[in-house]
Design a protein around this motif. Structure first.
Motif, PDB file in Angstrom:
ATOM      1  N   UNK A  62     -40.112 -24.365 -20.970  1.00 42.66           N
ATOM      2  CA  UNK A  62     -39.961 -22.913 -20.937  1.00 42.66           C
ATOM      3  C   UNK A  62     -38.920 -22.524 -19.894  1.00 42.66           C
ATOM      4  N   UNK A  63     -38.464 -21.272 -19.981  1.00 47.75           N
ATOM      5  CA  UNK A  63     -37.456 -20.796 -19.035  1.00 47.75           C
ATOM      6  C   UNK A  63     -36.088 -20.730 -19.671  1.00 47.75           C
ATOM      7  N   UNK A  64     -35.113 -21.268 -18.984  1.00 48.44           N
ATOM      8  CA  UNK A  64     -33.727 -21.037 -19.376  1.00 48.44           C
ATOM      9  C   UNK A  64     -33.351 -21.803 -20.640  1.00 48.44           C
ATOM     10  N   UNK A  65     -32.172 -21.483 -21.179  1.00 47.97           N
ATOM     11  CA  UNK A  65     -31.702 -22.111 -22.414  1.00 47.97           C
ATOM     12  C   UNK A  65     -30.928 -23.384 -22.129  1.00 47.97           C
ATOM     13  N   UNK A  66     -30.850 -23.784 -20.860  1.00 41.93           N
ATOM     14  CA  UNK A  66     -29.960 -24.887 -20.481  1.00 41.93           C
ATOM     15  C   UNK A  66     -30.247 -26.167 -21.262  1.00 41.93           C
TER      16      UNK A  66
ATOM     17  N   UNK B  41     -23.283 -22.751 -19.550  1.00 40.73           N
ATOM     18  CA  UNK B  41     -23.597 -23.246 -20.899  1.00 40.73           C
ATOM     19  C   UNK B  41     -22.349 -23.448 -21.759  1.00 40.73           C
ATOM     20  N   UNK B 125     -27.908 -18.495 -23.425  1.00 44.00           N
ATOM     21  CA  UNK B 125     -28.566 -17.988 -22.225  1.00 44.00           C
ATOM     22  C   UNK B 125     -29.874 -17.384 -22.698  1.00 44.00           C
ATOM     23  N   UNK B 126     -30.962 -17.768 -22.049  1.00 42.02           N
ATOM     24  CA  UNK B 126     -32.273 -17.376 -22.573  1.00 42.02           C
ATOM     25  C   UNK B 126     -32.498 -15.865 -22.555  1.00 42.02           C
ATOM     26  N   UNK B 141     -30.161 -19.512 -27.380  1.00 48.44           N
ATOM     27  CA  UNK B 141     -30.061 -20.826 -28.018  1.00 48.44           C
ATOM     28  C   UNK B 141     -29.428 -21.775 -27.010  1.00 48.44           C
ATOM     29  N   UNK B 142     -29.355 -23.042 -27.371  1.00 45.77           N
ATOM     30  CA  UNK B 142     -28.679 -24.007 -26.518  1.00 45.77           C
ATOM     31  C   UNK B 142     -27.197 -24.066 -26.833  1.00 45.77           C
ATOM     32  N   UNK B 222     -39.911 -14.558 -21.092  1.00 50.47           N
ATOM     33  CA  UNK B 222     -40.872 -15.013 -20.083  1.00 50.47           C
ATOM     34  C   UNK B 222     -42.296 -15.109 -20.652  1.00 50.47           C
ATOM     35  N   UNK B 385     -37.587 -14.650 -12.979  1.00 50.51           N
ATOM     36  CA  UNK B 385     -38.350 -15.904 -12.903  1.00 50.51           C
ATOM     37  C   UNK B 385     -38.693 -16.223 -11.459  1.00 50.51           C
ATOM     38  N   UNK B 387     -40.302 -19.372 -10.787  1.00 55.20           N
ATOM     39  CA  UNK B 387     -40.725 -20.767 -10.892  1.00 55.20           C
ATOM     40  C   UNK B 387     -40.508 -21.491  -9.561  1.00 55.20           C
TER      41      UNK B 387
END
Lengths: 164, 422
Positions: A62-66, B41, B125-126, B141-142, B222, B385, B387
């Motif tokens: 979970x979290x970023x798309x990296x 990215x 970018x999420x 997306x990635x 999130x 975030x 985390x």
């Protein structure tokens, strides 16, 4: 058939734990691998061996798309990640970079350090000593096509070449 | 055949898949209107894109914003930023935004009219889910997915099930979009919307400004969501008019659309919320924060770096001084927001109060630069975030709040409600 030693992590393992942002000034897989899981277990990168398997709880990645996250795990030598569930961007990224992952709700019963056999084709997972067996959720056919092509980029190349 | 009811998310995806109807769980190939990447990215996306060896399907559809480690924080970051810049020049990308003329991507794209209602937007970018506030389908997306879409102009999606969040009632003072989304995440947890669309509705959402709506949709990820979305209304149309670079399309959910679950929240009397370390779902009302002494405050980011956020911070900070043991860092989301904040005297207020004001960057939010935390330090941040290790040392702590609580906490030296410093 894959076989490896289990490294176990909990629920909600986020991408900052998998590869902290302070190392994102590169996308070199070998360098990312050296810091894989660093903030969750600083000893992981030094102990993991090619073919080992990560077992985790819910919402892994979970979290970023990296995409650096599955890249780091794969480059660290991990053969497969089996988790109760995955965060959706990580799920796509793992397939796209060729890191096999399986969703299995019961996998949490597996102990750290045990040896697992994983059959990616049918999702069967077996504990080598003890013999418990688990069934992972089958990979959607569409994702299997991408894997069969060798990842998303070869899939796209083939598609463009075929004029589809 | 009669009409099959659909949610706004289904309708936008149907329109982009060339279908009348798509159902949750269905795998579709959909046309994408905008593709986004940043300095972290894009390098990976470029590498994968060049392996395909074709032209970009539409250079105007690709937006590249070097916002994470810029202005370049070290040599490696400079090399990455340069590779991205070179790519943008080589492919003549009209929507590459250079330092000094840019902003944090998710503040910048709506402001510049690059994303409009009815769009399908993917971003490496999420927090791409932010644009759902316009009534668009937007998801993170990635890099490899982005690379493939740069070649094809389309990508595949599994149509998500939708969760509906109805916000009703009269929230308390100083409560904004940040508190509503933290409240919802606190209720359902960080995997509460896994793989789903979060659709935000109700009178409280209708009363929110566009800035507040962007904040809500920004943090849908999130909760594990694929996208956050708010039906467009007059406010949306007013926002888009004069800035939208392409025609827009307004979609709304059918009244009889099917939801996986409906959450009804009466937020009457809701206080500003604080998400405690190390998860955005560890939410408490600010009055129950206890004695949390802090070292740093960050006001900014793609979550809360917009003009309304800065106005709120200035309202609290006006005539006050930042506590002697606290560093306050304020980061306007875009050059335009910065310029407007100068014009309105907000920057004057911040500097007088003893805050450091930075050019737009994601910097501290992800522990990149411009405010990295040392071991044992605690920060209040308007970011998204908290985390482990998110803003620096793995033994540092981040508390997520709205801009007013962040500003008040900077003055007090510990987490407090804005009421306590007035």
């Amino acid at each position: 058939m894959l076989e490896g030693t289990v490294f176990k992590f909990g629920d909600n393992i986020d991408t900052d734990l998998i590869i902290p942002a302070r190392y994102l000034n590169t996308c070199d897989p070998a360098e990312l691998a050296r810091h894989c899981m660093e903030d969750a277990d600083p000893t992981f990168a030094g102990r993991v061996k090619p073919g080992d398997i990560i077992v985790a709880g819910a919402n892994f990645g979970c979290g970023s798309s990296r995409e650096h996250a599955p890249v780091a795990i794969k480059a660290a030598g991990v053969a497969c990640v089996v988790a109760k569930s995955f965060a959706r961007i990580f799920y796509r990224n793992a397939f796209n970079v060729g890191l096999p992952i399986l969703e299995c709700a019961e996998i949490w019963g597996v102990a750290a350090g045990s040896r697992l056999q994983v059959d990616l084709a049918n999702g069967r997972i077996k504990v080598v000593d003890g013999g418990q067996e688990y069934q992972a959720r089958p990979v959607p056919p569409f994702m299997q096509e991408i894997i069969a092509a060798g990842g998303l980029i070869p899939y796209v190349k083939a598609r463009l070449a075929g004029g589809r | 055949m009669g009409r099959i009811p659909q949610t706004i998310t289904q309708k936008i995806l149907s329109a982009h898949a060339g279908k009348e109807f798509v159902e949750p769980g269905e795998l579709i190939s959909a046309r994408v209107d905008v593709l986004l990447a940043n300095d972290i990215t894009a390098p990976l996306a470029i590498r994968e894109f060049e392996r395909i060896g074709v032209q970009i399907f539409d250079p105007a559809a690709v937006v590249i914003v070097p916002d994470h480690f810029t202005p370049n924080k070290d040599i490696k970051s400079a090399e990455q930023a340069k590779a991205v810049r070179d790519f943008a020049r080589r492919h003549d990308l009209p929507n590459y935004f250079e330092v000094g003329r840019m902003g944090i991507e998710h503040c910048l794209l709506p402001e510049q009219g690059l994303v409009v209602p009815g769009d399908v937007i993917i971003g490496a970018d999420s927090h791409t889910c932010t644009y759902g506030a316009l009534g668009a389908f937007a998801t993170g997306v990635g890099s490899t997915d982005l690379a493939a879409a740069m070649a094809l102009g389309e990508t595949w999606f599994k149509v998500p099930e939708s969760l509906k969040f109805v916000f009703d009632g009269q929230p308390g003072p100083w409560v904004g979009g940040k508190d509503l989304i933290l409240y919802a995440i606190g209720q359902i947890g960080v995997e509460g919307a896994l793989y789903c669309a979060m659709e935000f509705t109700g009178p409280v959402i209708e009363n929110l400004s566009m800035d507040g709506r962007f904040t809500i949709c920004n943090m849908a990820v999130e909760a594990g969501a694929k996208n956050g979305i708010i039906a467009p209304d007059e406010k949306t149309v007013t926002y888009v008019q004069g800035r939208g670079r392409r025609p827009h399309r307004l979609f709304r959910s059918d009244p009889d659309a099917v939801y996986k679950k409906v959450y009804q929240y009466d937020v009457t009397g809701l206080e500003p919320c604080v998400a405690f370390p190390h998860s955005p779902d560890k939410v408490r009302p600010v009055s129950k924060a206890g004695d949390v002494k802090i070292d740093q405050v960050v006001i900014g980011s793609c979550t809360n770096g917009r003009l309304e956020d800065l106005r709120l911070a200035a309202k609290v900070l006006s005539g006050k001084q930042v506590h002697k043991d606290v560093r306050l860092i304020i980061i306007p989301g875009t050059q335009e927001i910065y310029r407007q904040a100068v014009k309105e005297g907000l920057i004057e207020t911040f500097v007088r109060a003893g805050a450091a004001v930075s050019t737009p960057t994601c910097g501290p939010c992800l522990g990149g630069h411009m405010g990295v935390l040392a071991k044992g330090e605690r920060a209040v941040a308007t970011t998204n975030r908290n985390f482990v290790g998110r803003m620096g040392h793995p033994e540092s702590e981040v508390y997520l709040t709205n801009p007013a609580v962040a500003a008040a906490s900077a003055v007090a030296g510990w987490i407090v409600s804005p009421e306590e410093v007035r």
